[in-house]
Design an enzyme around this catalytic site. Structure first.
Site, short mmCIF file in Angstrom:
data_model
loop_
_atom_site.label_atom_id
_atom_site.label_comp_id
_atom_site.label_asym_id
_atom_site.label_seq_id
_atom_site.Cartn_x
_atom_site.Cartn_y
_atom_site.Cartn_z
N GLU A 46 40.60 -3.49 -50.87
CA GLU A 46 41.07 -3.29 -52.15
C GLU A 46 39.79 -2.65 -53.06
OE1 GLU A 46 43.92 -5.64 -55.04
OE2 GLU A 46 42.80 -6.56 -53.48
N LYS A 115 49.90 -0.84 -55.29
CA LYS A 115 50.04 -2.22 -55.23
C LYS A 115 51.47 -2.62 -55.93
CE LYS A 115 47.50 -6.58 -55.39
NZ LYS A 115 46.04 -7.27 -55.74
N CYS A 175 46.59 -6.73 -50.53
CA CYS A 175 46.31 -8.11 -51.00
C CYS A 175 47.49 -8.92 -51.18
CB CYS A 175 45.28 -8.07 -52.13
SG CYS A 175 44.52 -9.52 -52.35
N LEU A 365 53.49 -28.53 -3.17
CA LEU A 365 53.30 -28.38 -4.74
C LEU A 365 54.88 -28.74 -5.19
CD1 LEU A 365 50.55 -26.18 -5.45
CD2 LEU A 365 50.85 -28.59 -6.21
N ASN A 446 64.06 -19.19 9.37
CA ASN A 446 65.43 -19.63 8.62
C ASN A 446 66.27 -20.82 9.04
OD1 ASN A 446 64.24 -17.72 6.72
ND2 ASN A 446 65.87 -16.01 6.97
#
Length: 649
Positions: A46, A115, A175, A365, A446
């Site tokens: 700025e 601004k 800002c 797991l 399977n």
């Protein structure tokens, strides 16, 4: 800009208070530095042309005229720069003084954004000099004896767009505009801006840096945008306060780059505009990007140009996106996930007045995690763990290691252990259907999986319980499950937990259980290769390793995350994977398994179309009732053709 990436920069140049020529020179020098780093959007603080701390000097005509002269100079001396540059200066317009961000591109002054929210904490602050730009809209005419003239729009509702990168839309705020209840960037985002630049001069007090960072990251998340924040640094007057130059680049809640405070310089980052656009498209609760040229929008479209080129990537891509980084965060997240899984099961058991559950325990797991979740759910309900029946069903591929681990785990957790050897039943089934048990094909594999599921369902019937599914998200994505075998259950607690995360959940449980024996069992399970154990072992050791057949799960989880969560195309995922797994996998290996992933993901959708219930724990899930509404007959040719175009170097 290939794949939606664009390099951006925020910088704090050294300044001298009220020395516009000096400051302009430093800005130009930093622009050149940013250009050398490949930045295409460059943001400065700025009022950086004059310095922010000029005080009553802002009333001096000399300073205001010199600021305009140096703005022309910056534009002229950067006309060969391929980028969009934002610098701050005081600008007189219609008899009032405004704090503005000037957008520059290829030597032109493109527009001025004033601004809106002017801080006025006391009569000597910014409100003493500047007027709010809230209702300002018009055209600025500037003329310089040596630099020619300029005609540019001024207004707060302005979006900078690029024909060469049509998805990029940039807007600015200054800002204090970010610190108010309703920042201008909210309106900018609703009207299509996906990159917000903030030219700031925020002074330093103890703790302010953390709050400032939370504002920037939070705004980028709320608006699904990239946010480039450049603030004043060393060189500003230290008469009463100090400026630290805390520059930041954020994207959708993540701070990609942040400067060290009290050290002037520039920071760089690559924003992923494609990612932001895709995420906004998914957000049906927000209405982004109407036609900014319509009367309803009241926005000015400002055109700038960029040369199309491939952005060199320095950005890091997490190779394990499902796994939280950092030990403390990972432990917190693991505990949260276990609780989500357990709470899901707890509600289901309470709703159906069920006192018993049955789990097929293999010593691997996934079934281990399912059992740990069931134990936690039973503890929450105050029910006896003996009502959990862990069933081990050894067959042709079962090794002594997994068998012993399954048995010891069930006993250690205090659950009922039941063993049903299925060899005889499977061989009888093979005789019934005329299958040679020496033929180790998909029927051979399977047949075992479906026999196990039948046993689990029937044992559940005996006890008035339900079967808890053990399959994880990665297996579901690849279709690595036997249809109506391990694919089916009455509640699937692991259905949205990817394989890479399963390992960390089990490890977390091992580390926190406080039981040395249980810890040892879990660590050995973690050390066991992932396998369905459907083929006979070799010398007592697992012969069938899943990742040898379908590819590394860490790769597939990476592919899955970026394909489903961010909807990236195959070429972009491949490019990112090369960076993420550099040194771990070659380009050829990544491409091979990426093709496998897409092929299997499309062809195996029919298995996901009839999944049992199960809790979602993260941002990616494949439930047909929730996150993934995909037809089972979808064609993968479009994606596979793109992969075929990739040539590994």
């Amino acid at each position: 800009m290939k794949d939606g990436f664009i390099k951006v920069s925020a910088g704090s140049p050294e300044v001298r208070v009220a020395d516009c020529a000096y400051n302009a020179g430093k800005i130009i020098s930093m622009v050149r530095e940013m250009e050398n780093h490949g930045a295409k959007i460059m943001v400065f603080p700025e009022l950086c042309i004059t310095a922010y701390t000029c005080g009553d000097l802002f009333w001096q005509e000399n300073l205001l005229e010199e600021a305009k002269t140096q703005l022309f100079r910056i534009a002229e001396e950067t006309k060969d720069v391929d980028g969009l540059i934002f610098v701050g200066l005081p600008l007189e317009y219609n008899g009032k003084l405004y704090n503005v961000a000037a957008g520059l591109g290829r030597g032109e002054i493109l527009g001025f954004v004033p601004k809106i929210h002017i801080p006025n904490y006391n009569e000597f602050y910014e409100g003493r000099y500047f007027t709010s730009g809230k209702d300002v809209e018009g055209t600025v005419y500037l003329m310089q004896a040596d630099n020619g003239e300029c005609e540019a729009p001024i207004g707060t509702r302005m979006i900078f767009t690029c024909p060469e990168f049509p998805k990029l839309h940039v807007a600015a705020e200054i800002c204090e505009d970010l610190w108010v209840l309703s920042p201008p960037s909210v309106s900018h985002a609703y009207h299509g801006a996906n990159v917000i630049v903030n030219l700031s001069a925020s002074d330093e007090v103890v703790g302010k840096d953390s709050y400032r960072k939370s504002l920037v990251s939070g705004q980028s998340a709320r608006l699904l945008c990239g946010y480039i924040y450049a603030t004043a640094g060393e060189g500003e007057s230290t008469q009463d306060v100090v400026y630290g130059g805390q520059n930041m680049i954020a994207e959708n809640g993540t701070v990609l780059a942040e400067s060290r405070r009290f050290l002037n310089g520039a920071i760089y980052g690559e924003l992923d505009i494609q990612r932001l656009v895709n995420e906004r498209r998914r957000m049906t609760t927000c209405r982004f990007a109407p036609d900014i040229s319509s009367e309803e929008a009241h926005y000015t479209e400002v055109i700038f140009h960029l040369d199309p080129e491939e952005t060199e990537l320095t950005r890091k891509f997490d190779s394990r996106p499902f796994v939280p980084g950092g030990r403390e965060e990972r432990e917190r997240r693991c505990d949260e996930i276990l609780n989500i899984q357990a709470m899901g099961l707890k509600k289901r058991l309470a709703h159906i007045h069920c006192q018993n559950v049955v789990i097929g325990l293999s010593g691997g797991l996934d079934s281990t995690l399912a059992l740990l979740v069931a134990v936690r759910a039973f503890d929450m309900l105050g029910m006896e763990r003996e009502k959990i029946t862990a069933v081990t069903m050894p067959c042709f591929g079962t090794t002594d290691r997994t068998y012993q681990n399954a048995c010891q785990l069930a006993r250690c957790l205090g659950t009922e252990l039941r063993e049903v050897n299925i060899r005889e039943a499977v061989n009888l089934h093979f005789r019934d259907i005329g299958h040679d048990p020496q033929t180790h094909d998909v029927t051979y594999e399977n047949g075992q999986a479906r026999e196990r599921t039948q046993i689990l369902m029937d044992i559940a019937n005996q006890s008035g319980g339900i079967v808890i599914g053990t399959g994880d998200l990665s297996e579901l994505a690849l279709g690595w499950a036997t249809y109506n075998g391990d694919h089916m259950s009455m509640y699937a607690v692991n259905c949205s937990v990817p394989k890479t995360l399963v390992r960390h959940l089990v490890k977390y449980y091992a580390d926190t259980c406080g039981d040395q024996k249980l810890n040892a069992i879990l660590l050995d399970i973690l050390d066991t290769p992932v396998s369905p154990e459907l083929l006979p072992p070799k010398d007592g050791v697992i012969s069938q390793k899943t990742e040898d057949l379908v590819g590394p799960y860490e790769l597939h989880d990476f592919f899955l995350y970026y394909m489903l969560r961010w909807t990236f195309p195959p070429k972009k995922i491949f490019r990112m994977a090369k960076f993420a797994f550099e040194g771990e996998y070659s380009d050829e290996v990544i491409l091979k398994w990426l093709k496998t992933f897409y092929r299997r993901f499309f062809t195996q959708q029919f298995k996901r179309s009839c999944l049992p219930d199960g809790p979602k724990v993260g941002s990616v899930a494949v439930s047909p009732r929730g996150d993934l509404r995909m037809p089972s007959d979808a064609c993968a040719d479009l994606w596979l053709r793109e992969l075929d175009e990739i040539k590994c170097q």
